[in-house]
Design an enzyme around this catalytic site. Sequence first.
Site, PDB file in Angstrom:
ATOM      1  N   HIS A 117      -7.233  -4.624  10.128  1.00 45.84           N
ATOM      2  CA  HIS A 117      -6.952  -4.388   8.703  1.00 45.84           C
ATOM      3  C   HIS A 117      -5.683  -5.109   8.265  1.00 45.84           C
ATOM      4  O   HIS A 117      -4.769  -5.340   9.051  1.00 45.84           O
ATOM      5  CB  HIS A 117      -6.927  -2.894   8.353  1.00 45.84           C
ATOM      6  N   ASP A 127       0.812  -1.214   0.000  1.00 45.83           N
ATOM      7  CA  ASP A 127       0.000   0.000   0.000  1.00 45.83           C
ATOM      8  C   ASP A 127       0.848   1.268   0.000  1.00 45.83           C
ATOM      9  O   ASP A 127       2.065   1.213   0.164  1.00 45.83           O
ATOM     10  CB  ASP A 127      -0.976  -0.003   1.194  1.00 45.83           C
ATOM     11  N   ASN A 167      -7.595  -2.688  14.227  1.00 47.79           N
ATOM     12  CA  ASN A 167      -8.972  -2.990  13.815  1.00 47.79           C
ATOM     13  C   ASN A 167      -9.042  -4.194  12.873  1.00 47.79           C
ATOM     14  O   ASN A 167     -10.062  -4.461  12.256  1.00 47.79           O
ATOM     15  CB  ASN A 167      -9.608  -1.760  13.155  1.00 47.79           C
ATOM     16  N   GLU A 201      -9.589  -1.668   5.428  1.00 48.60           N
ATOM     17  CA  GLU A 201     -10.250  -1.415   6.700  1.00 48.60           C
ATOM     18  C   GLU A 201     -11.496  -2.309   6.830  1.00 48.60           C
ATOM     19  O   GLU A 201     -11.972  -2.857   5.832  1.00 48.60           O
ATOM     20  CB  GLU A 201     -10.645   0.065   6.774  1.00 48.60           C
TER      21      GLU A 201
HETATM   22  P1  PGA Z   1       2.343  -1.502  12.592  1.00 42.97           P
HETATM   23  O1  PGA Z   1       1.167  -1.410  11.519  1.00 42.97           O
HETATM   24  O2  PGA Z   1       3.258  -2.553  12.087  1.00 42.97           O
HETATM   25  O3  PGA Z   1       2.979  -0.133  12.562  1.00 42.97           O
HETATM   26  O4  PGA Z   1       1.709  -1.857  13.873  1.00 42.97           O
HETATM   27  C1  PGA Z   1       0.577  -2.567  11.066  1.00 42.97           C
HETATM   28  C2  PGA Z   1      -0.640  -2.270  10.229  1.00 42.97           C
HETATM   29  O5  PGA Z   1      -1.304  -1.245  10.469  1.00 42.97           O
HETATM   30  O6  PGA Z   1      -0.934  -3.068   9.329  1.00 42.97           O
END
Ligand code: PGA
Length: 239
Positions: A136, A66, A134, A141
């Site tokens: 995702h 992404d 959450n 999302e």
């Molecule tokens: P993080 O993010 O590795 O910074 O916890 C993971 C994500 O949001 O997929």
Amino acid sequence: MQIIVDTPQNIAKRAAAIYQEILAAKPNAILGFATGSTPLDLYAELVRLNKAGEISFKDVTSFNLDEYVGLSPEHDQSYRYFMEHNLFNHIDIDLARTHVPSGLDVSDEALAGYDEAIKAAGGVDMQLLGIGINGHIGFNEPGTPLESLTHVVTLTESTREANKRFFASIDEVPTHAATMGIKTVMNARKIMLIALGENKADAIRATIKGPVTPDCPASVLQLHPDVVVFLDEGAASKL
Ligand code: PGA
């Protein structure tokens, strides 16, 4: 799903060993990379192994999950910048074969072109994933259709809040992102999910023990035939 609980340090080593196996069997593998805090130790370990001559990325093609909409590749919070600074610039990968969705061109052609490029390359051999609090994966999302391909999403407030630590203020956190879709992720032949910390425990419980539902996008991984999940004690604490 294969679930492995270990310390963050050991997870980085064990995950890197899986990359070594994949690249020993297929030096020109197609690798799906992720950004965020979670893969940083793994990337540091891959850099170490590459410098020690124990792994080579010279024939690898990569596709990242992404990118923030509106950020140029040079922006220090863009995911292209993250990948170059945390991995690509320190290993022998050919930058011309690294792909990150464009944050500047999010036309239908550009988005569809990302899936087409993955397909043309032969499909992703292993996709690395973090997980949001959450549930995702990528920036898909809750509520994202399980059939989605690369698309633009509106980031939830909780995601923008979670990521604001990297920006001067929440107002500077982009509101949209281009992300591989859930189907794009599921098309990978193998998936590695890493989750660290107690703040991921609810999402991990829903992913592994809950129903398969767009309410927790990562729960779809239950339907994939080859998933390895690395968890530290905190992330595993609600299983
Ligand atoms: P993080 O993010 O590795 O910074 O916890 C993971 C994500 O949001 O997929």
